[in-house]
Design a protein around this motif. Structure first.
Motif, PDB file in Angstrom:
ATOM      1  N   VAL A  68      36.847  55.518  41.105  1.00  0.00           N
ATOM      2  CA  VAL A  68      36.734  54.071  40.962  1.00  0.00           C
ATOM      3  C   VAL A  68      35.526  53.720  40.101  1.00  0.00           C
ATOM      4  CG1 VAL A  68      37.932  53.449  43.090  1.00  0.00           C
ATOM      5  CG2 VAL A  68      35.496  53.964  43.169  1.00  0.00           C
ATOM      6  N   PHE A  69      35.628  52.621  39.383  1.00  0.00           N
ATOM      7  CA  PHE A  69      34.536  52.168  38.533  1.00  0.00           C
ATOM      8  C   PHE A  69      34.796  50.721  38.120  1.00  0.00           C
ATOM      9  CE2 PHE A  69      37.792  54.045  35.879  1.00  0.00           C
ATOM     10  CZ  PHE A  69      37.916  53.164  34.807  1.00  0.00           C
ATOM     11  N   TYR A  70      33.838  50.131  37.472  1.00  0.00           N
ATOM     12  CA  TYR A  70      33.982  48.792  36.930  1.00  0.00           C
ATOM     13  C   TYR A  70      34.072  48.850  35.409  1.00  0.00           C
ATOM     14  CZ  TYR A  70      32.497  46.757  41.427  1.00  0.00           C
ATOM     15  OH  TYR A  70      32.407  46.383  42.742  1.00  0.00           O
ATOM     16  N   THR A  71      34.770  47.890  34.835  1.00  0.00           N
ATOM     17  CA  THR A  71      34.748  47.705  33.393  1.00  0.00           C
ATOM     18  C   THR A  71      34.667  46.205  33.122  1.00  0.00           C
ATOM     19  OG1 THR A  71      35.811  48.355  31.300  1.00  0.00           O
ATOM     20  CG2 THR A  71      37.253  47.526  33.043  1.00  0.00           C
ATOM     21  N   ARG A  72      34.257  45.861  31.932  1.00  0.00           N
ATOM     22  CA  ARG A  72      34.003  44.460  31.585  1.00  0.00           C
ATOM     23  C   ARG A  72      35.105  43.943  30.659  1.00  0.00           C
ATOM     24  NH1 ARG A  72      30.257  41.178  34.068  1.00  0.00           N
ATOM     25  NH2 ARG A  72      28.825  42.965  34.038  1.00  0.00           N
ATOM     26  N   THR A  73      35.569  42.719  30.899  1.00  0.00           N
ATOM     27  CA  THR A  73      36.589  42.115  30.044  1.00  0.00           C
ATOM     28  C   THR A  73      35.939  41.293  28.941  1.00  0.00           C
ATOM     29  OG1 THR A  73      36.850  39.952  31.148  1.00  0.00           O
ATOM     30  CG2 THR A  73      37.948  41.854  32.164  1.00  0.00           C
ATOM     31  N   THR A  74      36.738  40.893  27.975  1.00  0.00           N
ATOM     32  CA  THR A  74      36.240  40.053  26.885  1.00  0.00           C
ATOM     33  C   THR A  74      35.870  38.656  27.371  1.00  0.00           C
ATOM     34  OG1 THR A  74      38.521  39.431  26.318  1.00  0.00           O
ATOM     35  CG2 THR A  74      37.558  41.299  25.123  1.00  0.00           C
ATOM     36  N   LYS A  75      36.322  38.295  28.566  1.00  0.00           N
ATOM     37  CA  LYS A  75      35.975  37.004  29.160  1.00  0.00           C
ATOM     38  C   LYS A  75      34.691  37.088  29.981  1.00  0.00           C
ATOM     39  CE  LYS A  75      39.656  34.930  27.602  1.00  0.00           C
ATOM     40  NZ  LYS A  75      39.551  33.881  26.544  1.00  0.00           N
ATOM     41  N   GLY A  76      34.095  38.281  30.044  1.00  0.00           N
ATOM     42  CA  GLY A  76      32.834  38.452  30.746  1.00  0.00           C
ATOM     43  C   GLY A  76      32.950  38.823  32.205  1.00  0.00           C
ATOM     44  N   ASN A  77      34.182  39.013  32.696  1.00  0.00           N
ATOM     45  CA  ASN A  77      34.356  39.382  34.097  1.00  0.00           C
ATOM     46  C   ASN A  77      34.261  40.898  34.272  1.00  0.00           C
ATOM     47  OD1 ASN A  77      34.775  36.701  34.924  1.00  0.00           O
ATOM     48  ND2 ASN A  77      36.948  36.826  34.380  1.00  0.00           N
ATOM     49  N   TYR A 125      44.099  48.387  38.466  1.00  0.00           N
ATOM     50  CA  TYR A 125      42.941  47.503  38.351  1.00  0.00           C
ATOM     51  C   TYR A 125      43.207  46.240  39.144  1.00  0.00           C
ATOM     52  CZ  TYR A 125      45.990  44.993  35.133  1.00  0.00           C
ATOM     53  OH  TYR A 125      47.056  44.297  34.595  1.00  0.00           O
ATOM     54  N   ASP A 126      42.153  45.547  39.515  1.00  0.00           N
ATOM     55  CA  ASP A 126      42.305  44.257  40.175  1.00  0.00           C
ATOM     56  C   ASP A 126      42.061  43.131  39.183  1.00  0.00           C
ATOM     57  OD1 ASP A 126      43.255  44.306  42.766  1.00  0.00           O
ATOM     58  OD2 ASP A 126      41.309  44.770  43.654  1.00  0.00           O
ATOM     59  N   TYR A 127      42.900  42.139  39.254  1.00  0.00           N
ATOM     60  CA  TYR A 127      42.751  40.969  38.390  1.00  0.00           C
ATOM     61  C   TYR A 127      41.451  40.230  38.702  1.00  0.00           C
ATOM     62  CZ  TYR A 127      47.767  41.989  38.495  1.00  0.00           C
ATOM     63  OH  TYR A 127      48.979  42.627  38.477  1.00  0.00           O
ATOM     64  N   SER A 128      40.966  39.483  37.761  1.00  0.00           N
ATOM     65  CA  SER A 128      39.778  38.657  37.990  1.00  0.00           C
ATOM     66  C   SER A 128      39.972  37.805  39.241  1.00  0.00           C
ATOM     67  CB  SER A 128      39.520  37.747  36.784  1.00  0.00           C
ATOM     68  OG  SER A 128      39.218  38.499  35.636  1.00  0.00           O
ATOM     69  N   GLY A 129      38.991  37.857  40.152  1.00  0.00           N
ATOM     70  CA  GLY A 129      39.083  37.096  41.393  1.00  0.00           C
ATOM     71  C   GLY A 129      39.797  37.817  42.511  1.00  0.00           C
ATOM     72  N   TYR A 130      40.286  39.025  42.260  1.00  0.00           N
ATOM     73  CA  TYR A 130      40.951  39.834  43.287  1.00  0.00           C
ATOM     74  C   TYR A 130      40.056  41.005  43.665  1.00  0.00           C
ATOM     75  CZ  TYR A 130      45.598  37.629  42.775  1.00  0.00           C
ATOM     76  OH  TYR A 130      46.649  36.745  42.769  1.00  0.00           O
ATOM     77  N   GLY A 131      40.056  41.372  44.962  1.00  0.00           N
ATOM     78  CA  GLY A 131      39.329  42.554  45.411  1.00  0.00           C
ATOM     79  C   GLY A 131      37.875  42.527  44.991  1.00  0.00           C
ATOM     80  N   GLY A 132      37.451  43.599  44.311  1.00  0.00           N
ATOM     81  CA  GLY A 132      36.075  43.700  43.862  1.00  0.00           C
ATOM     82  C   GLY A 132      35.823  43.145  42.477  1.00  0.00           C
ATOM     83  N   SER A 133      36.805  42.497  41.880  1.00  0.00           N
ATOM     84  CA  SER A 133      36.661  41.957  40.526  1.00  0.00           C
ATOM     85  C   SER A 133      36.050  40.561  40.564  1.00  0.00           C
ATOM     86  CB  SER A 133      38.014  41.908  39.815  1.00  0.00           C
ATOM     87  OG  SER A 133      38.549  43.207  39.660  1.00  0.00           O
ATOM     88  N   GLY A 135      34.919  36.736  38.771  1.00  0.00           N
ATOM     89  CA  GLY A 135      35.640  35.697  38.056  1.00  0.00           C
ATOM     90  C   GLY A 135      36.711  35.036  38.899  1.00  0.00           C
ATOM     91  N   LYS A 136      37.535  34.253  38.236  1.00  0.00           N
ATOM     92  CA  LYS A 136      38.624  33.541  38.899  1.00  0.00           C
ATOM     93  C   LYS A 136      39.950  33.921  38.256  1.00  0.00           C
ATOM     94  CE  LYS A 136      35.862  29.475  40.186  1.00  0.00           C
ATOM     95  NZ  LYS A 136      35.734  28.002  40.089  1.00  0.00           N
ATOM     96  N   PRO A 137      41.020  33.984  39.050  1.00  0.00           N
ATOM     97  CA  PRO A 137      42.326  34.318  38.468  1.00  0.00           C
ATOM     98  C   PRO A 137      42.846  33.195  37.586  1.00  0.00           C
ATOM     99  CG  PRO A 137      42.544  33.769  40.799  1.00  0.00           C
ATOM    100  CD  PRO A 137      41.085  33.811  40.511  1.00  0.00           C
ATOM    101  N   SER A 138      43.316  33.555  36.418  1.00  0.00           N
ATOM    102  CA  SER A 138      43.922  32.607  35.494  1.00  0.00           C
ATOM    103  C   SER A 138      44.809  33.378  34.535  1.00  0.00           C
ATOM    104  CB  SER A 138      42.858  31.833  34.706  1.00  0.00           C
ATOM    105  OG  SER A 138      42.226  32.677  33.749  1.00  0.00           O
ATOM    106  N   GLU A 139      45.656  32.673  33.823  1.00  0.00           N
ATOM    107  CA  GLU A 139      46.543  33.358  32.875  1.00  0.00           C
ATOM    108  C   GLU A 139      45.752  34.054  31.774  1.00  0.00           C
ATOM    109  OE1 GLU A 139      50.533  32.585  30.152  1.00  0.00           O
ATOM    110  OE2 GLU A 139      49.345  30.866  30.815  1.00  0.00           O
ATOM    111  N   LYS A 140      44.761  33.370  31.203  1.00  0.00           N
ATOM    112  CA  LYS A 140      43.963  33.982  30.148  1.00  0.00           C
ATOM    113  C   LYS A 140      43.203  35.206  30.660  1.00  0.00           C
ATOM    114  CE  LYS A 140      43.391  29.852  27.274  1.00  0.00           C
ATOM    115  NZ  LYS A 140      42.411  28.887  26.668  1.00  0.00           N
ATOM    116  N   ASN A 141      42.665  35.095  31.857  1.00  0.00           N
ATOM    117  CA  ASN A 141      41.958  36.241  32.425  1.00  0.00           C
ATOM    118  C   ASN A 141      42.908  37.404  32.689  1.00  0.00           C
ATOM    119  OD1 ASN A 141      39.322  35.328  32.394  1.00  0.00           O
ATOM    120  ND2 ASN A 141      39.434  34.412  34.428  1.00  0.00           N
ATOM    121  N   LEU A 142      44.144  37.082  33.045  1.00  0.00           N
ATOM    122  CA  LEU A 142      45.134  38.125  33.314  1.00  0.00           C
ATOM    123  C   LEU A 142      45.332  39.006  32.079  1.00  0.00           C
ATOM    124  CD1 LEU A 142      46.814  38.662  35.909  1.00  0.00           C
ATOM    125  CD2 LEU A 142      48.708  37.484  34.792  1.00  0.00           C
TER     126      LEU A 142
END
Length: 289
Positions: A68-77, A125-133, A135-142
């Motif tokens: 397990v690990f973290y990675t960063r999205t282009t939206k900053g999450n 992976y978990d979507y933004s706002g899910y589990g240990g991720s 941010g907030k869930p949204s279509e763009k974040n998805l």
């Protein structure tokens, strides 16, 4: 379209309508997290800690096979990623985009069981706002989430795209289709896919409106990889007609798996062939890859 006027639709979706609001109404139900990623003394490596709600079904040996690990999205999450190394000789890795109202902790036992059964590794992976991720869930974040997962899978583990099978379930078919429309991979599996948000809310919708959310039906013609569509004929959440339409629009669709009598969350109970995903070995392995 249907009998509803455009003005009525605007009122329904909080005028003026926008995809993010439609998406929020139709899709995202993140559960209370069932896991955490615990850093080591250096802070560079993480171990998976599961709560009782994760309902882990295996031993410590299988748990040790999960990275397990973290990675960063282009939206900053910062999104949580999980790589289940189920088979040392696996040819394929599934990039799995899970359904709604679950997180990686709840899916971890399923991933171990599935990967062991079909001899493949599973990256999820978990979507933004899910589990240990964050941010907030949204279509763009998805879409940003699946891009970050794809990049992590490719760069961290060096897996060839032709050995990656994208698997999306329910809302997870949205990022899966988006990614598959932009990259050629070994194959894609769409389990209970939706054509678009408006078409789920209003079944008589015949076109894609500019304010529609999750317009997957417009993206599937761009998929150049083989696609398997799985759908229960009695799906009470996403009507069976969505699977039919998605299948018809895929240029390289293989024979679909229509599961007679199955609903939205019980397809696996109607036959072992779903979990076997035989296309990974045949016909895909023999004819498509």
């Amino acid at each position: 379209m249907n009998s509803l006027s455009l003005s009525e639709l605007c009122c329904l979706f909080c005028c003026p309508p926008c995809p993010s609001r439609i998406a929020a109404k139709l899709a995202f139900l993140p559960p209370e997290p069932t896991y955490s990623l615990v850093p080591d003394e250096t802070g560079s490596k993480f171990s998976l800690h599961l709560t009782e709600r994760a309902e882990w079904q295996y031993s410590q040996r299988e748990l040790d096979c999960i990275e397990v690990f973290y990675t960063r999205t282009t939206k900053g999450n910062r999104i949580a990623c999980m790589f289940a190394k189920c088979s040392p000789n696996a040819k394929y890795t599934l990039l799995f985009s899970h359904g709604n109202a679950v997180d990686l902790g709840q899916m971890s036992s399923f991933y171990i069981g599935l990967g062991s059964r079909i001899n493949c590794n599973i990256f999820s992976y978990d979507y933004s706002g899910y589990g240990g991720s964050s941010g907030k869930p949204s279509e763009k974040n998805l879409y940003a989430d699946v891009d970050a997962a794809w990049n992590a899978l490719r760069t961290r583990f060096g897996i060839n795209p032709q050995n990656v099978v994208l698997y999306g379930q329910s809302i997870g078919t949205v990022p899966t289709i988006d990614l598959a429309s932009r990259y050629e991979v070994g194959a894609a599996v769409l389990h209970s896919p939706l054509t678009s948000g408006m078409r789920v809310a209003f079944p008589d919708t015949k076109r894609t409106w500019f304010f529609d959310a999750f317009p997957s039906i417009e993206k599937v013609p761009k998929i150049t990889s083989p696609v398997l569509v799985i759908h229960g004929t009695e799906d009470e959440v996403i009507d069976f007609s969505h699977g039919l339409q998605i299948h018809e629009r895929c240029p390289r669709a293989v024979e679909p798996l229509w599961v007679e009598g199955a609903g939205h969350n019980d397809v696996e109970l109607y036959g072992h062939q779903v979990l076997n995903i035989q296309f990974l070995q045949s016909p895909l392995g023999k004819h498509y890859v």
